[in-house]
Write a protein that holds these residues in place. Structure first.
Motif, PDB file in Angstrom:
ATOM      1  N   ARG A  38       2.644  -6.878   4.641  1.00 44.91           N
ATOM      2  CA  ARG A  38       1.832  -7.600   3.133  1.00 44.91           C
ATOM      3  C   ARG A  38       3.641  -8.203   3.014  1.00 44.91           C
ATOM      4  O   ARG A  38       3.671  -8.925   2.188  1.00 44.91           O
ATOM      5  N   ALA A  95      -9.399   0.763  11.269  1.00 47.11           N
ATOM      6  CA  ALA A  95      -8.966   1.608  12.238  1.00 47.11           C
ATOM      7  C   ALA A  95     -10.158   3.435  11.799  1.00 47.11           C
ATOM      8  O   ALA A  95      -9.391   3.643  13.215  1.00 47.11           O
ATOM      9  N   SER A 145      -7.551  -3.502   7.717  1.00 43.47           N
ATOM     10  CA  SER A 145      -7.098  -2.999   7.905  1.00 43.47           C
ATOM     11  C   SER A 145      -7.590  -1.375   8.498  1.00 43.47           C
ATOM     12  O   SER A 145      -7.923  -0.985   9.309  1.00 43.47           O
ATOM     13  N   SER A 146      -7.969  -0.887   7.135  1.00 45.72           N
ATOM     14  CA  SER A 146      -7.812   0.623   6.869  1.00 45.72           C
ATOM     15  C   SER A 146      -8.893   0.661   7.672  1.00 45.72           C
ATOM     16  O   SER A 146      -9.738   1.444   8.583  1.00 45.72           O
ATOM     17  N   THR A 196       0.762  -2.960   9.584  1.00 42.89           N
ATOM     18  CA  THR A 196       0.363  -3.476   8.787  1.00 42.89           C
ATOM     19  C   THR A 196       0.535  -3.654   6.798  1.00 42.89           C
ATOM     20  O   THR A 196       0.352  -5.169   5.864  1.00 42.89           O
ATOM     21  N   ASN A 197       0.773  -2.806   6.502  1.00 35.37           N
ATOM     22  CA  ASN A 197       1.828  -3.055   4.948  1.00 35.37           C
ATOM     23  C   ASN A 197       3.317  -3.683   5.465  1.00 35.37           C
ATOM     24  O   ASN A 197       3.906  -4.991   4.440  1.00 35.37           O
ATOM     25  N   ASN A 250      -7.070   5.099   1.543  1.00 36.82           N
ATOM     26  CA  ASN A 250      -8.466   4.410   1.823  1.00 36.82           C
ATOM     27  C   ASN A 250      -9.713   3.894   1.384  1.00 36.82           C
ATOM     28  O   ASN A 250      -9.892   3.285   1.112  1.00 36.82           O
ATOM     29  N   HIS A 307      -6.081   8.408   5.994  1.00 41.39           N
ATOM     30  CA  HIS A 307      -6.148   7.447   5.163  1.00 41.39           C
ATOM     31  C   HIS A 307      -7.992   7.753   3.893  1.00 41.39           C
ATOM     32  O   HIS A 307      -8.148   6.816   3.746  1.00 41.39           O
ATOM     33  N   ASN A 338       2.356   2.427   2.466  1.00 44.91           N
ATOM     34  CA  ASN A 338       2.872   2.870   3.954  1.00 44.91           C
ATOM     35  C   ASN A 338       3.905   2.228   4.792  1.00 44.91           C
ATOM     36  O   ASN A 338       3.486   0.971   5.049  1.00 44.91           O
ATOM     37  N   LYS A 383       0.065   6.443   9.380  1.00 46.82           N
ATOM     38  CA  LYS A 383      -0.756   6.430   9.279  1.00 46.82           C
ATOM     39  C   LYS A 383      -1.109   7.028  10.793  1.00 46.82           C
ATOM     40  O   LYS A 383      -1.918   6.783  10.786  1.00 46.82           O
ATOM     41  N   SER A 431       0.715  -1.505   0.013  1.00 50.88           N
ATOM     42  CA  SER A 431       0.110   0.460   0.182  1.00 50.88           C
ATOM     43  C   SER A 431       0.800   1.414  -0.580  1.00 50.88           C
ATOM     44  O   SER A 431       0.091   2.492  -0.004  1.00 50.88           O
ATOM     45  N   VAL A 468      -1.708   4.862  13.375  1.00 53.33           N
ATOM     46  CA  VAL A 468      -2.891   4.112  14.601  1.00 53.33           C
ATOM     47  C   VAL A 468      -1.832   3.444  15.567  1.00 53.33           C
ATOM     48  O   VAL A 468      -2.052   3.247  16.673  1.00 53.33           O
TER      49      VAL A 468
HETATM   50  O1  G3P Z   1      -2.119   1.630  10.208  1.00 55.09           O
HETATM   51  C1  G3P Z   1      -2.140   1.985   8.709  1.00 55.09           C
HETATM   52  C2  G3P Z   1      -4.223   0.876   8.151  1.00 55.09           C
HETATM   53  O2  G3P Z   1      -5.016   1.215   9.130  1.00 55.09           O
HETATM   54  C3  G3P Z   1      -4.375   1.413   6.962  1.00 55.09           C
HETATM   55  O3  G3P Z   1      -2.367   0.556   6.518  1.00 55.09           O
HETATM   56  O4  G3P Z   1      -1.111  -0.463   4.609  1.00 55.09           O
HETATM   57  O5  G3P Z   1      -3.832  -0.828   4.421  1.00 55.09           O
HETATM   58  O6  G3P Z   1      -2.766   1.258   3.426  1.00 55.09           O
HETATM   59  P1  G3P Z   1      -2.583   0.078   4.938  1.00 55.09           P
END
Ligand code: G3P
Length: 189
Positions: free
Chosen positions: A45, A141, A137-138, A41-42, A177, A174, A37, A103, A35, A105
């Motif tokens: 990935r 959050a 995940s986004s 979370t990223n 997102n 976000h 980021n 971001k 993503s 979180v």
């Molecule tokens: O904590 C970040 C999350 O809310 C979103 O991450 O990588 O999915 O944009 P991402």
């Protein structure tokens, strides 16, 4: 003293664990993969579970430490919240990494944990519930942040203003997102 601590909190928050751990392990900059980021979370990935957990712990600690330190030094709750926010701003706009950060979180969660643990617990439960239902995940959050704010403001009114700024910043960061969620192309696990 307060402003010195705010600068130190910002510099601490600027330490992006996702970027640092990626560099230390020879991986690509997380801002250039997945993503884009630099967050846990990223990292999950693009770098795997172990580095994602380390990123989460490091980023959480950045928000917790200034609040705990400020409480220890006798600063009031609002000042503690502003200092936690300085660390979050460092994470979002890190001075060491051309101001291109994450971001916020995990760092915000650490800040909440220091300010008022029940609010952090509510945020965690809301995040986990939303994530379990949506695998996103986004969205987790974006659900947890606004739901936690009223509890904190109700129990600790002094933290209302910094918490409003915090929530606004998290939603703002976000925005890509939100666009992807709206268009149905957000990344799921
Ligand atoms: O904590 C970040 C999350 O809310 C979103 O991450 O990588 O999915 O944009 P991402």
């Amino acid at each position: 003293m307060f402003w010195l601590l705010a600068i130190l909190a910002y510099l601490l928050g600027s330490l992006s664990f996702a970027i640092l751990l990626s560099r230390m392990t020879g991986l690509a900059d997380p801002r250039a993969s997945g993503s884009g980021n630099p967050g846990a979370t990223n990292m999950l990935r693009v770098a795997g579970k172990r580095l994602a957990i380390l990123t989460l712990i490091g980023d959480l600690f950045k928000g917790l430490l200034p609040v705990v330190l400020a409480a220890h030094l006798g600063f009031d709750l609002q000042q503690q919240a502003w200092l936690g926010l300085a660390a979050v701003i460092g994470h979002l706009y890190p001075v060491y990494f051309r101001f291109r950060g994450g971001k916020g979180v995990a760092t915000a969660a650490g800040m909440l944990l220091g300010l008022y643990p029940p609010a952090a617990l509510l945020a965690l439960c809301t995040w986990l519930l939303t994530f379990t239902l949506t695998r996103t995940s986004s969205l987790a959050a974006l659900t947890a942040a606004p739901l936690t704010l009223p509890l904190l403001a109700w129990q600790q009114p002094a933290a209302l203003l910094p918490m409003c700024v915090l929530s606004g910043l998290i939603v703002w960061r976000h925005r890509s997102n939100l666009r992807d969620l709206w268009a149905g192309r957000e990344r799921h696990f």
